[in-house]
Structures are given as C-alpha cells and as structure tokens.
Design an enzyme around this catalytic site. Structure first.
Site, mmCIF file in Angstrom:
data_model
loop_
_atom_site.group_PDB
_atom_site.id
_atom_site.type_symbol
_atom_site.label_atom_id
_atom_site.label_comp_id
_atom_site.label_asym_id
_atom_site.label_seq_id
_atom_site.Cartn_x
_atom_site.Cartn_y
_atom_site.Cartn_z
ATOM 1 N N GLU A 116 42.088 38.168 36.729
ATOM 2 C CA GLU A 116 41.255 39.242 37.265
ATOM 3 C C GLU A 116 41.023 40.322 36.216
ATOM 4 O O GLU A 116 41.976 40.841 35.643
ATOM 5 C CB GLU A 116 41.909 39.871 38.503
ATOM 6 C CG GLU A 116 41.011 40.904 39.167
ATOM 7 C CD GLU A 116 41.640 41.542 40.389
ATOM 8 O OE1 GLU A 116 42.722 42.129 40.261
ATOM 9 O OE2 GLU A 116 41.033 41.446 41.471
ATOM 10 N N TYR A 168 33.219 44.028 37.724
ATOM 11 C CA TYR A 168 34.378 43.266 38.182
ATOM 12 C C TYR A 168 34.158 41.785 37.906
ATOM 13 O O TYR A 168 33.066 41.255 38.122
ATOM 14 C CB TYR A 168 34.578 43.460 39.697
ATOM 15 C CG TYR A 168 35.673 42.584 40.259
ATOM 16 C CD1 TYR A 168 36.979 43.061 40.364
ATOM 17 C CD2 TYR A 168 35.408 41.276 40.661
ATOM 18 C CE1 TYR A 168 37.991 42.258 40.857
ATOM 19 C CE2 TYR A 168 36.419 40.466 41.158
ATOM 20 C CZ TYR A 168 37.706 40.963 41.252
ATOM 21 O OH TYR A 168 38.709 40.157 41.742
#
Ligand code: ADP
Ligand code: MG
Length: 399
Positions: A207, A119
C-alpha cells in the site's frame, strides 16, 4: 509478516522503484548523521512503527509536543531534536490501539515537493485469485473511509497471472488518477516495477498512501506498507531478516517458534484444537452459544505433550482467558496419548480456569478414563455443541 516503511522502500528500490534518499536511525545522533548525508534543505523525520496514521498520531509524553509522528524539519539540528522527542516515546494512532506503540527507530528522508497526493495499492483478491491494483485520487486519506463514502473514487484493475501486468493496465490506472503526458510514462514504469516487486517477493499486500506527483513531474511513493505471505518467507531470507519482533504480539511470536498456529483474538474462551478447519468450527460454535473465542490455535497433527503444554502456556498468557476448550480429534494421534498430554500440561501450568475437553477418535474411551482418573477438574464433553455449552456455562459460574 509486516515490515517498516523504510524497509519496504529498500525492497522497492531493488526493483527500480524511485524512492527519496533517506536512512534509518536508532538514536538522535544517528538521525543527525543521516540528515547530513541527504540533500535537504527540508528533512522529514518519520516514526517507524507497524501502524498507519503516524502523521496524525499523537505522542503520549507531552515533551514531544503535539506534533505527530511524521515531521518536516529545516535543519540537521531540528532533525536531531525531533528524533530525540520521538525515540523511546509512545505514538498513538488510529491503527495502533489506545496503548500506542513505542518508537524505537525513525526514518530520516529528504523532503518532497508534493503537487498531488494519490493512493495506490496491490493486493491479492481472493474472489478472482488475481493480483489487483487499486488506485484513487484521494491520497493521504484513510482508504476505508473513501471506500465507504465515495466508492466511485476507487479504480480497480485485476491482472491476469498468465499475461502479467501490461502497459495498458498501467495507462488505465494512470488515466484514472488524472495523470498526463510524461506522468503517465512515469506511472507506467513505476507500476511495472511494483508488480515485479510484489510477485517476486510473494507479497500479500502493498500500500502506497500517498503516491505523489512531484513538482518535477515524477511519480513516487512517499509512504509504503508491505505485508508478505508467511508461508513463502522461507524463499526470502533477506525479507525474513527484516522481521521486527518488537512489533509483533509476544504470544504469536512464541507460537511461531514452536510451529503452532496461534492468532490472538479478543474473547474469553481459549481454544486448543487440532486442524485449522476444526479450529474455525470450534470458534463458530463458541460464538453460537453466546461467548467469544480468545484465540485461534491449531496444534497441528502431532499433538504431543510438549506441544500441548506450550499451547496451554500461550493460551494462558492472555489475561482475558477465563476458560479453555480443548477440542481434539484423534486420527493419526491416539486419544489416550492426547489425554496424557492434556493432563500433564494442566498439572505443569497449574491451571486456574475451567477446562473442557472434547475428544473423539481412536481410543477415545481410554482417553476419557485417563482424564477422569487424573484428579483434575477437567470437564469432559461428548460433542462440539456439548463442549461449547459446557465451557460457556463453566465460565459464567466461575464469575
Ligand atoms: P502515515 O500514513 O503513517 O501518516 P506518511 O508517510 O503517509 O505516514 O506521512 C504522512 C504525510 O506526511 C504524507 O501524507 C505527506 O503529506 C507527508 N510526508 C511524508 N513523507 C514526506 C516527505 N518525504 N516529504 C514531504 N512530506 C512528506
Ligand atoms: Mg501514509
């Protein structure tokens, strides 16, 4: 402003970020065409909606089967078939709300040999006024859940705007992700490019979930969400063009066209206020008296009749609105002019919910007289607390 995954990948590619080959499609035939131009043999068909969790989402039409909004396929025919099932269908994810979102375009991308899912995100941290990079080994998961349950698995680094991103920032991130050797170099190049893309496009959020380590040892974004500072969009016509109006709240879109700052909320009291600070205070005081605001709306300094009318229409387009509170301070604008605007607007939209108006400032007495003489059931209020109490009571009585 948000953009789609495929658009975000286009933006990143311009800055030298490695992305897989792919193309957008609006019809099953286009999807097949795109797939023919890719390397294969595995193609991924991805629903493009402004909501995350597509992979684990479910379509409303049973014809689409119970596979999610991101599908691995093994032939161009498969691509066309899956595209046909997705396009026009409504996808419900944990971020889309129960009503879901209709899929109007899909992205067809080469399949990736995934070794690890990580991530990575960049955002502006208000506390430090810096861009921060957040990284976690827990890729592909809901990051809010990781933050709540295992916050130690999130690594954060803040970038000083004076120096910009430095190789040591990148190495620290890479080490926190457990990357080794060439992967560290690959990650460093990626982060440098991402930071440039982020700052030069005036992004507010980027993101990448998941960021993947491929079988060949490279590091690349497999998913990407980008959000831009609306106030800076005038500097980026190419990004403004990526706006997908189908994905936006219709009332918010209408407000933008009239230069009104409107944000829809979930309560029942519509608010029309001049000035963002006063609008925030008005929402607070509505809550204090036990109700919830239906929206934030700043009509701005020049609250003319036209703006007030448009604002009324936008507020009333929300079926949850059971009463309206107008709270305007006549500083530059005189209260009598505002009162005339409110009266004319209320007549034009044939208002059918209680309306409480609190005016203060220049010519306030004249303004109040205009409202009292209008023959409309406008409830006048003297101050903020009085106004909030009156609108909450009026809504209760009307029930
Ligand atoms: P969302 O987060 O909306 O569910 P993603 O783009 O993250 O959508 O895709 C969900 C999952 O699908 C990813 O975590 C990854 O495992 C897989 N996936 C996505 N794109 C590809 C691809 N090009 N090749 C292989 N797997 C993919
Ligand atoms: Mg994702």
């Amino acid at each position: 402003m948000n953009i789609h995954e495929y658009q975000a990948k286009q933006v990143l590619a311009k800055y030298g970020v490695p992305v897989l080959k792919g193309g957008v499609a609006y019809t099953p035939e286009e999807a097949e065409q795109v797939a023919r131009g890719l390397d294969g043999p595995v193609f991924v068909v991805k629903s493009q909606i402004h909501a995350g969790g597509r992979g684990k989402g479910r379509f409303k039409e049973p014809a689409a089967g119970d596979k999610g909004g991101v599908r691995l396929t093994k032939s161009v025919d498969d691509v066309r078939e899956n595209a046909a099932q997705m396009l026009g269908n409504t996808l419900v994810t944990h971020q889309s709300g129960p009503e879901g979102k209709q899929v109007k375009r899909i992205y067809v991308e080469d399949g990736c040999d995934i070794q690890r899912e990580l991530y990575l995100s960049m955002l502006i941290d208000r506390a430090t006024s810096r861009v921060i990079i957040m990284a976690s080994t827990e890729g592909g998961m809901d990051i809010e859940e990781v933050a709540a349950k295992t916050p130690e698995k999130i690594f954060t680094v803040a970038i000083d705007p004076v120096t910009g991103i430095q190789p040591f920032h990148c190495r620290n991130v890479a080490f926190s992700l457990g990357l080794k050797g060439d992967q560290v170099k690959s990650c460093t190049r990626l982060l440098m490019a991402l930071y440039r893309a982020f700052t030069e496009t005036d992004a507010a959020m980027l993101e990448i979930n998941p960021l993947v380590v491929t079988g060949a040892g490279g590091v690349l974004p497999l998913d990407c969400k980008m959000n831009f500072d609306s106030n800076a969009l005038y500097r980026h016509p190419d990004i403004s063009e990526m706006r997908d109006e189908d994905e936006e709240n219709p009332a918010e879109l209408e407000a933008t066209k009239h230069d009104l700052n409107y944000i829809k909320l979930d309560g029942a009291i519509g608010c029309m206020v001049n000035g963002a600070g006063l609008a925030m205070a008005t929402m607070d005081i509505i809550k204090l008296y036990g109700a919830e605001p239906a929206n934030f709306l700043d009509v701005g300094g020049g609250a003319t009749k036209e703006r007030v009318t448009t604002a009324f229409k936008i507020i009333l387009s929300d079926p949850n609105v059971e009463g309206i509170l107008v709270n305007i301070f006549g500083g530059i604008m005189r209260c009598d002019v505002i009162a005339e605007g409110v009266v004319a607007a209320a007549k034009e939209v044939s208002l059918n919910v209680p309306l409480v108006v609190r005016l203060e400032g220049t010519n306030v007495d004249l303004g109040k007289k205009i409202m009292a003489d209008s023959g409309l059931p406008i409830i006048a209020a003297d101050n903020l607390a009085d106004a909030a109490q009156k609108v909450v009571e009026a809504v209760k009585e009307a029930q």
